[in-house]
Motif scaffolding. Structure first.
Motif, short mmCIF file in Angstrom:
data_model
loop_
_atom_site.label_atom_id
_atom_site.label_comp_id
_atom_site.label_asym_id
_atom_site.label_seq_id
_atom_site.Cartn_x
_atom_site.Cartn_y
_atom_site.Cartn_z
N TYR A 75 0.83 -1.20 0.00
CA TYR A 75 0.00 0.00 0.00
C TYR A 75 0.87 1.26 0.00
O TYR A 75 0.64 2.20 -0.79
CB TYR A 75 -0.91 -0.03 1.23
CG TYR A 75 -1.71 1.22 1.48
CD1 TYR A 75 -2.84 1.51 0.73
CD2 TYR A 75 -1.33 2.11 2.49
CE1 TYR A 75 -3.59 2.67 0.98
CE2 TYR A 75 -2.07 3.25 2.75
CZ TYR A 75 -3.19 3.53 1.99
OH TYR A 75 -3.93 4.66 2.24
N VAL A 104 -0.20 -1.53 -9.14
CA VAL A 104 -1.28 -0.83 -8.43
C VAL A 104 -1.07 0.68 -8.53
O VAL A 104 -2.03 1.44 -8.71
CB VAL A 104 -1.32 -1.28 -6.95
CG1 VAL A 104 -2.29 -0.41 -6.14
CG2 VAL A 104 -1.73 -2.75 -6.86
N TYR A 105 0.18 1.12 -8.43
CA TYR A 105 0.49 2.54 -8.58
C TYR A 105 0.01 3.07 -9.93
O TYR A 105 -0.61 4.14 -10.01
CB TYR A 105 2.00 2.73 -8.42
CG TYR A 105 2.50 4.13 -8.75
CD1 TYR A 105 2.37 5.17 -7.84
CD2 TYR A 105 3.11 4.39 -9.98
CE1 TYR A 105 2.82 6.45 -8.13
CE2 TYR A 105 3.57 5.66 -10.29
CZ TYR A 105 3.43 6.68 -9.37
OH TYR A 105 3.88 7.95 -9.68
N LEU A 107 -2.29 1.67 -12.00
CA LEU A 107 -3.73 1.54 -12.16
C LEU A 107 -4.51 2.50 -11.27
O LEU A 107 -5.68 2.79 -11.55
CB LEU A 107 -4.16 0.10 -11.88
CG LEU A 107 -3.66 -0.95 -12.88
CD1 LEU A 107 -4.06 -2.35 -12.43
CD2 LEU A 107 -4.21 -0.67 -14.29
N SER A 108 -3.88 2.97 -10.21
CA SER A 108 -4.54 3.95 -9.33
C SER A 108 -4.20 5.37 -9.74
O SER A 108 -4.26 6.30 -8.92
CB SER A 108 -4.16 3.69 -7.87
OG SER A 108 -2.76 3.82 -7.70
N LEU A 115 -7.90 5.46 -4.24
CA LEU A 115 -8.08 4.34 -5.16
C LEU A 115 -7.25 3.11 -4.80
O LEU A 115 -7.63 1.99 -5.13
CB LEU A 115 -7.72 4.77 -6.59
CG LEU A 115 -8.63 5.80 -7.27
CD1 LEU A 115 -8.10 6.13 -8.66
CD2 LEU A 115 -10.06 5.28 -7.35
N ILE A 116 -6.14 3.31 -4.14
CA ILE A 116 -5.18 2.22 -3.93
C ILE A 116 -5.78 1.00 -3.24
O ILE A 116 -5.60 -0.13 -3.71
CB ILE A 116 -3.94 2.73 -3.16
CG1 ILE A 116 -3.13 3.67 -4.06
CG2 ILE A 116 -3.05 1.56 -2.73
CD1 ILE A 116 -1.99 4.36 -3.35
N TRP A 118 -8.76 -0.16 -3.24
CA TRP A 118 -9.64 -0.84 -4.19
C TRP A 118 -8.83 -1.57 -5.26
O TRP A 118 -9.12 -2.72 -5.61
CB TRP A 118 -10.58 0.16 -4.86
CG TRP A 118 -11.64 0.69 -3.94
CD1 TRP A 118 -11.65 1.89 -3.29
CD2 TRP A 118 -12.83 0.02 -3.54
NE1 TRP A 118 -12.77 2.01 -2.52
CE2 TRP A 118 -13.53 0.89 -2.66
CE3 TRP A 118 -13.40 -1.22 -3.84
CZ2 TRP A 118 -14.74 0.55 -2.07
CZ3 TRP A 118 -14.62 -1.56 -3.26
CH2 TRP A 118 -15.28 -0.69 -2.40
N VAL A 119 -7.81 -0.91 -5.76
CA VAL A 119 -7.00 -1.51 -6.83
C VAL A 119 -6.21 -2.71 -6.31
O VAL A 119 -6.06 -3.72 -7.00
CB VAL A 119 -6.06 -0.46 -7.45
CG1 VAL A 119 -5.19 -1.08 -8.53
CG2 VAL A 119 -6.87 0.69 -8.04
N LEU A 122 -8.71 -5.48 -6.37
CA LEU A 122 -9.16 -5.83 -7.71
C LEU A 122 -8.08 -6.54 -8.52
O LEU A 122 -8.37 -7.46 -9.28
CB LEU A 122 -9.63 -4.57 -8.45
CG LEU A 122 -10.98 -4.01 -7.99
CD1 LEU A 122 -11.24 -2.66 -8.64
CD2 LEU A 122 -12.11 -4.98 -8.32
N VAL A 123 -6.83 -6.12 -8.36
CA VAL A 123 -5.73 -6.79 -9.06
C VAL A 123 -5.67 -8.25 -8.64
O VAL A 123 -5.54 -9.16 -9.47
CB VAL A 123 -4.39 -6.08 -8.80
CG1 VAL A 123 -3.22 -6.95 -9.25
CG2 VAL A 123 -4.35 -4.74 -9.53
N ASP A 165 -4.23 -8.47 0.83
CA ASP A 165 -3.53 -7.62 -0.15
C ASP A 165 -2.06 -8.00 -0.33
O ASP A 165 -1.18 -7.14 -0.30
CB ASP A 165 -3.63 -6.14 0.25
CG ASP A 165 -5.02 -5.57 0.05
OD1 ASP A 165 -5.78 -6.11 -0.77
OD2 ASP A 165 -5.36 -4.59 0.73
#
Length: 371
Positions: A75, A104-105, A107-108, A115-116, A118-119, A122-123, A165
């Protein structure tokens, strides 16, 4: 009635049947189960998406009473890849698995804090679902039932990684993609995929290592060199980068292996966590040992899948007691064993082994029960 039911079950698990309806396929079923599991867990987390990150005092977060868990480090890297080290217990060790937080960085939208969380989820969700789909397609290529791919998604190690996560789902997503590419004779792309998997979780290296080993045994020197260069070398190169940046690779921070088989598990005998460890870890691993010996007896061991299976089995047998402290860490570290077993059963077209691997799907509800 009985014979009709048996016939329908046989047809269901047969590779020779009509094309599946989109919604009646293993990956979709796995996805739906994870959505239901997420909603179930959300009640206990107060519907807070940040709770899955498991922030803790180890990252100098104020007003926390626990050490948190590994997801917090991904995170923070995803928030600020260049300046997250000060929030970590051992920065080079946490930066080893760099690909997940960097993805994640991106995609967010460059590390947008809202957003992080959630991403991150989701990933991992799509990694689990797509890995199941890849293996289902591999099984179909050998006229085997795609439903034997269910252990890929429903092993509890994947489940724990999802809600904490961590990096295992995306690491093994790349491994499964690599095998699918190999089956389609796209060797270079397969090597790239497996190399990316290693940058998500170092234990993923046991899969390309098995493939390179069999190429060497077959004296395919050129292919072994190229595949090894692409799939194996990126990880040690990244370690050298960590050494240059932090003055350490972080390798010494990981728990060491036990010298005696299952010593790490049986130190918890008499503890409340011993029963779930016995059910979820010990019994399935012993079955793996028995079946891997059967494969040797039948001369089905000179394959890349068998070598990867053996390496993952040894990893679990000699796992550190620190990895058994929580069901989460034990499950995450043993995920490769389940995947390796399914791959070997696929490669050798071994229905009996595939049925045995299906036992791992039971760990999904068992883990939920012990929560």
């Amino acid at each position: 009635m009985s014979s009709a039911f048996t016939a329908s079950i046989s047809q269901f698990f047969s590779g020779e049947r009509k094309k599946q309806h989109f919604l009646l396929r293993p990956s979709v079923i796995v996805g739906l189960l994870y959505i239901l599991f997420f909603l179930f867990m959300a009640r206990f987390h107060g519907f807070s998406i940040l709770s899955y990150v498991h922030l803790g005092r180890v990252s100098h977060t104020p007003n926390t009473h626990t050490a948190g868990y590994d997801g917090q480090f991904f995170y923070y890297i995803a928030q600020d890849p260049l300046h997250a080290a000060w929030r970590m217990d051992n920065a080079p060790y946490r930066y080893q698995r760099i690909l997940y937080p960097m993805l994640v960085y991106l995609l967010s939208l460059g590390g947008m804090t809202a957003l992080i969380p959630w991403v991150l989820l989701l990933v991992n969700f799509f990694s689990i679902v797509l890995a199941t789909e890849f293996v289902a397609r591999l099984l179909c290529k050998h006229q085997l039932s795609p439903w034997f791919s269910l252990p890929i998604g429903l092993y509890y190690g994947q489940t724990t990684a999802f809600v904490f996560d961590t990096t295992e789902p995306i690491a093994y997503f790349f491994v499964c993609l690599g095998f699918l590419l190999l089956a389609n004779k796209k060797t270079l792309l397969a090597a790239i995929a497996m190399g990316l998997g290693c940058l998500c979780r170092e234990t993923a290296i046991l899969f390309p290592l098995g493939y390179v080993a069999i190429l060497v045994l077959n004296r395919e020197w050129r292919n072994a060199f190229i595949f090894g260069l692409i799939s194996l070398v990126p990880l040690p190169v990244w370690y050298l980068c960590l050494q240059f940046i932090f003055g350490s690779t972080g390798l010494g921070y990981a728990p060491s292996f036990e010298p005696i088989p299952f010593q790490g598990l049986f130190v918890f005998q008499g503890n409340s966590r011993f029963l779930p460890l016995l059910i979820l870890m010990f019994v399935p691993t012993v079955l793996n040992i028995l079946y891997i010996l059967i494969e040797v007896r039948h001369n089905r061991w000179k394959t890349a899948t068998w070598i990867s299976w053996l390496l993952n089995l040894l990893l679990v047998i000699f796992m550190s007691r620190l990895s058994y402290v929580e069901l989460v860490s034990a499950g995450r570290l043993s995920t490769g064993l389940v995947i390796a077993m399914v791959f070997h059963a696929w490669y050798t077209r071994n229905n009996w082994l595939l049925w045995m691997a299906m036992l791992y799907t039971l760990t999904f509800p068992i883990y939920i029960y012990f929560l």
